[in-house]
Scaffold this active site. Structure first.
Site, short mmCIF file in Angstrom:
data_model
loop_
_atom_site.label_atom_id
_atom_site.label_comp_id
_atom_site.label_asym_id
_atom_site.label_seq_id
_atom_site.Cartn_x
_atom_site.Cartn_y
_atom_site.Cartn_z
N PHE A 165 0.85 -1.19 0.00
CA PHE A 165 0.00 0.00 0.00
C PHE A 165 0.89 1.24 0.00
CE2 PHE A 165 -4.56 0.85 0.58
CZ PHE A 165 -5.08 -0.39 0.22
N GLN A 169 -7.99 14.46 3.42
CA GLN A 169 -7.33 13.62 2.42
C GLN A 169 -8.16 13.43 1.16
OE1 GLN A 169 -6.53 9.10 2.95
NE2 GLN A 169 -4.56 10.13 2.94
N HIS A 198 -8.33 11.10 -1.98
CA HIS A 198 -7.82 9.81 -2.47
C HIS A 198 -7.66 9.92 -3.98
CE1 HIS A 198 -7.59 5.57 -3.38
NE2 HIS A 198 -7.64 5.25 -2.11
N LEU A 202 -15.05 5.12 -4.52
CA LEU A 202 -13.66 4.71 -4.39
C LEU A 202 -13.30 3.47 -5.18
CD1 LEU A 202 -11.18 5.62 -2.71
CD2 LEU A 202 -11.65 3.65 -1.27
N GLU A 232 -6.98 1.70 -3.18
CA GLU A 232 -5.55 1.74 -3.43
C GLU A 232 -4.99 0.31 -3.57
OE1 GLU A 232 -3.64 4.60 -0.90
OE2 GLU A 232 -1.88 3.32 -0.75
N ARG A 250 -0.95 9.12 -0.66
CA ARG A 250 -2.10 9.67 -1.40
C ARG A 250 -1.97 11.15 -1.72
NH1 ARG A 250 -6.55 6.21 2.00
NH2 ARG A 250 -6.01 4.28 0.94
N HIS A 279 -11.83 11.98 0.85
CA HIS A 279 -11.86 10.61 1.35
C HIS A 279 -11.77 10.49 2.86
CE1 HIS A 279 -11.32 6.32 1.23
NE2 HIS A 279 -10.14 6.39 1.80
N ARG A 333 -2.93 10.70 6.12
CA ARG A 333 -3.02 9.32 6.59
C ARG A 333 -2.51 8.36 5.53
NH1 ARG A 333 -6.76 5.07 5.72
NH2 ARG A 333 -8.30 6.27 4.59
C1 LIG Z 1 -15.01 3.90 0.54
C2 LIG Z 1 -14.03 3.87 1.66
C3 LIG Z 1 -13.02 2.91 1.68
C4 LIG Z 1 -12.11 2.88 2.72
N1 LIG Z 1 -11.14 1.91 2.71
C5 LIG Z 1 -10.27 1.84 3.77
C6 LIG Z 1 -9.30 0.81 3.83
O1 LIG Z 1 -9.23 -0.08 2.98
N2 LIG Z 1 -8.46 0.80 4.87
C7 LIG Z 1 -8.50 1.74 5.87
O2 LIG Z 1 -7.71 1.67 6.81
N3 LIG Z 1 -9.44 2.71 5.84
C8 LIG Z 1 -10.32 2.78 4.82
N4 LIG Z 1 -11.27 3.77 4.80
C9 LIG Z 1 -11.42 4.65 5.98
C10 LIG Z 1 -12.09 3.89 7.10
O3 LIG Z 1 -13.05 3.02 6.58
C11 LIG Z 1 -12.78 4.83 8.09
O4 LIG Z 1 -11.92 5.85 8.48
C12 LIG Z 1 -13.20 4.06 9.34
O5 LIG Z 1 -13.90 2.90 8.98
C13 LIG Z 1 -14.06 4.95 10.23
O6 LIG Z 1 -14.62 4.17 11.25
P1 LIG Z 1 -15.43 4.87 12.42
O7 LIG Z 1 -15.82 3.78 13.34
O8 LIG Z 1 -14.62 5.98 12.97
O9 LIG Z 1 -16.70 5.54 11.73
P2 LIG Z 1 -17.82 5.01 10.70
O10 LIG Z 1 -17.61 3.62 10.27
O11 LIG Z 1 -17.91 6.05 9.66
O12 LIG Z 1 -19.12 5.02 11.58
C14 LIG Z 1 -19.71 6.20 12.06
C15 LIG Z 1 -20.89 5.83 12.93
O13 LIG Z 1 -21.38 6.98 13.57
C16 LIG Z 1 -22.78 7.00 13.54
N5 LIG Z 1 -23.23 8.39 13.62
C17 LIG Z 1 -22.70 9.48 13.00
N6 LIG Z 1 -23.40 10.57 13.31
C18 LIG Z 1 -24.37 10.18 14.15
C19 LIG Z 1 -25.44 10.85 14.81
N7 LIG Z 1 -25.66 12.16 14.66
N8 LIG Z 1 -26.25 10.13 15.60
C20 LIG Z 1 -26.09 8.78 15.75
N9 LIG Z 1 -25.11 8.11 15.14
C21 LIG Z 1 -24.26 8.80 14.35
C22 LIG Z 1 -23.14 6.32 12.23
O14 LIG Z 1 -24.43 5.78 12.30
C23 LIG Z 1 -22.05 5.23 12.16
O15 LIG Z 1 -22.51 4.09 12.87
C24 LIG Z 1 -12.19 3.82 3.77
C25 LIG Z 1 -13.19 4.78 3.75
C26 LIG Z 1 -14.08 4.81 2.70
C27 LIG Z 1 -15.11 5.91 2.71
#
Ligand SMILES: Cc1cc2nc3c(=O)[nH]c(=O)nc-3n(C[C@H](O)[C@H](O)[C@H](O)COP(=O)(O)OP(=O)(O)OC[C@H]3O[C@@H](n4cnc5c(N)ncnc54)[C@H](O)[C@@H]3O)c2cc1C
Length: 595
Positions: free
Chosen positions: A132, A245, A247, A257, A260, A291, A358, A399
């Site tokens: 990566f 960031q 992407h 997306l 990568e 990135r 991203h 990142r």
């Molecule tokens: C398409 C894509 C591909 C990616 N691929 C990778 C990868 O391969 N490797 C990597 O390391 N990272 C990757 N990332 C980044 C990574 O997925 C995220 O940074 C990470 O999963 C975020 O996790 P989280 O638990 O912080 O939040 P999230 O998974 O975004 O969850 C947020 C939660 O908060 C809740 N929430 C938000 N606001 C409220 C509210 N007002 N009231 C109640 N609930 C709320 C939502 O319901 C959700 O459950 C990718 C991101 C994207 C968008």
């Protein structure tokens, strides 16, 4: 009033991992989780490429080809992972947090494996790893190109096993902090339209990122920075919001997306002249430079008139040489996305791509244990955050791919431990009183909703959102100039005035998605100012923040974190705080960042 010992907001990887850990470490504690989407629809489930850890199962041979490492001679180590992360972050990340991330990565992966995550395997059964961007060694563990899906569903299984109470489709409206102690949140039950105060000893945010401030983004509709804005409104400054960031490989015109992992498996980037143009910008790492570097290179090619397509608006991701079998096996999802959205089959044609918003490096400031901090190091009692909404800061100004699923799990677990310890303190112990929820909190949340629903102006929220997203992408995107940033500040101010004059078509309370989207728009309008003001003030280029007028990094003046405070009039005021290191100072000194 609803009460729990702990309320976790967010059911992404960070929130779920924290809830499971609290349950393990403080089994008696009454934990509940609030999430605005159904738990397994959190954006974590969309993650594709992988999760980093220096398992060392694969290494590069003398020709730079990834090969299996002997079992007794791992091809990687945590310190190299830490160094890559520090360098990728352009040296502004907090090294205490970065060290924890890299050190805890390996046990975290094995723990996920034991929970049942179906990682892709090497022929000998070890977890497979792929290259990566910005990582010295191939260290992305993956489940084909659906890694997030596999992780999220496995963790959800744990959540169910541990019997954690979930409030699905509940929308957190505000976080309540009084006398520097967090008392819980207010939340709207989307189905009934009722507003509740949820009182707890410990409140944790795992509310995800804010990519939806931009028109072209890889982020889910739900990535609207709600948690970040709620904290900001409650007096917590937001950290490093200018570091967003982009992407490099979003599907052209959609932003969806293409992982990568595609370049990790050997994909090329081509310009309109069929050149692998990365040789101009990062000859050492080519397509696998970080990135920020690749996204700037793409824009430089487009500006030099070397774009592809009828108007030279995109570049191409070429996967043809990987062959159908490898694409089907390792990258099935992105192959499908290209077919479905652009009608292009990556087996036979290169895919048009453009940089897409991203990841949010900035967010709610925390220490390396997930405690929310105000100012330089004042801990807010009972308030915790982890994952993309938090700024620990492990990713600094940029990142590295696969480090954020890792952050969400490592820091989700760590924050869960911190919360369990917090509950074990005698004064907070299970059975001890929950600090009182101020009586006006519920009324205020209810009044604000009612006021919003009763507006009768002529503006339409969707128009305002479209304008904000388009202009943010244009004016606060990959390359930044003071003129554009100033223009964007003016646009945001104007849009906020227009927002005061909106009217909703649906004035009902039950399942009012227009209301939810309007609340989210208010958040976008509010934190976008922090992104732009931070970017305008930071007169240097570092990581994802690239200023045309200050093309170099300036450690003398800018080796510091931005803090955006919300003033009484709703505007952002900027301040700064120093970068954090471990007890022995920086492990790695700043150096020129070359790839
Ligand atoms: C398409 C894509 C591909 C990616 N691929 C990778 C990868 O391969 N490797 C990597 O390391 N990272 C990757 N990332 C980044 C990574 O997925 C995220 O940074 C990470 O999963 C975020 O996790 P989280 O638990 O912080 O939040 P999230 O998974 O975004 O969850 C947020 C939660 O908060 C809740 N929430 C938000 N606001 C409220 C509210 N007002 N009231 C109640 N609930 C709320 C939502 O319901 C959700 O459950 C990718 C991101 C994207 C968008």
């Amino acid at each position: 009033m609803i009460t729990h010992d702990v309320i976790v907001v967010g059911s992404g990887l960070a929130g779920m991992r924290a809830a499971v850990e609290i349950r393990r470490k403080a089994p008696q504690a009454d934990i509940a989780l609030i999430t605005k989407v159904y738990p397994t629809r959190s954006h974590s489930g969309a993650a594709q490429g992988g999760i980093a850890a220096a398992l060392g199962n694969i290494r590069y041979d003398a020709n730079g080809v990834p090969v299996a490492a002997p079992e007794d001679q791992p091809g990687d180590d945590w310190l190299t992972h830490m160094y890559d992360t520090v360098k990728g972050a352009d040296f502004i990340g907090d090294q205490d947090a970065q060290e924890i991330l890299a050190r805890e990565a390996v046990p975290t992966i094995y723990e996920l494996e034991h929970m049942g995550v179906p990682f892709s395997r090497m022929p000998d059964g070890r977890i497979a790893q792929r290259p990566f961007g910005g990582h010295t060694n191939p260290r992305a563990c993956y489940a084909a190109d659906r890694t997030g899906h596999a992780l999220l569903h496995t963790l959800y299984g744990e959540l169910v096993r541990y019997n954690v109470k979930v409030y699905p489709e509940w929308y957190m409206l505000s976080v309540v902090i009084e006398d520097n102690s967090c008392r819980g949140v207010t939340a709207l039950d989307i189905r009934t339209g009722e507003v509740h105060a949820v009182n707890a000893k410990a409140t944790m945010f795992g509310t995800g990122g804010y990519g939806r401030a931009f028109k072209i983004t890889s982020n889910a509709f739900s990535s609207t920075g709600d948690g970040i804005t709620a904290a900001y409104r409650a007096g917590i400054p937001l950290e490093d919001m200018e570091f967003v960031q982009f992407h490099p490989t979003g599907l052209f015109s959609h932003g969806i997306l293409l992982s990568e992992g595609a370049r990790g498996e050997g994909g090329y980037l081509l310009n309109g002249l069929n050149e692998r143009f990365m040789s101009r910008y990062a000859p050492g790492r080519m397509e696998l430079a970080p990135r920020d570097v690749v996204s700037r290179s793409i824009y430089s090619e487009l500006e030099a008139g070397r774009g592809a397509g009828p108007n030279g608006e995109y570049v191409l991701l070429d996967l043809r040489h990987l062959g159908k079998q490898k694409l089907d096996e390792r990258l099935p999802q992105i192959t499908e996305l290209a077919r479905d959205y652009l009608g292009i089959d990556p087996v036979t044609e290169p895919v048009p791509i453009q940089p897409t918003a991203h990841y949010s490096m900035g967010g709610i400031p925390t220490d390396a244990d997930g405690r929310v901090v105000r100012g330089e190091n004042e801990i807010v009692q009972g308030f915790f955050a982890a994952g993309e909404c938090a700024c620990a800061s492990v990713h600094g100004a940029n990142r590295l791919g696969t480090n954020s699923l890792l952050e969400a799990t490592v820091y989700g677990r760590r924050t869960g431990q911190t919360i369990a310890n917090f509950l074990h303190l005698e004064s907070q112990g299970v059975g001890a009183a929950i600090p009182a929820m101020p009586s006006q909190a519920l009324k205020q949340a209810e009044d604000e909703l009612r006021e919003l629903l009763s507006r009768t102006g002529r503006e339409i929220a969707a128009d305002i959102r479209k304008e904000l997203q388009a202009t943010m992408f244009q004016n606060a995107g990959v390359f930044r100039t003071p003129e554009k940033l100033e223009a964007e500040l003016g646009i945001i101010e104007d849009l906020r005035e227009r927002f005061a004059l909106i009217s909703l078509d649906d004035k009902g309370r039950r399942y009012n998605t227009e209301l939810i989207e309007t609340l989210e728009l208010a958040h976008l309008l509010e934190f976008s100012e922090c992104i732009v003001a931070g970017a305008l003030a930071r007169q240097e280029s570092r990581g994802a923040h690239a200023r045309r007028d200050f093309p170099k990094r300036d450690d003398t003046h800018w080796m510091k974190h931005t803090l955006a405070y919300r003033e009484a009039d709703g505007r952002a005021r900027l301040d700064y705080k120093p970068v954090r290191y471990g007890p022995d100072g920086p492990r790695f000194q700043p150096e020129e960042r070359k790839y």
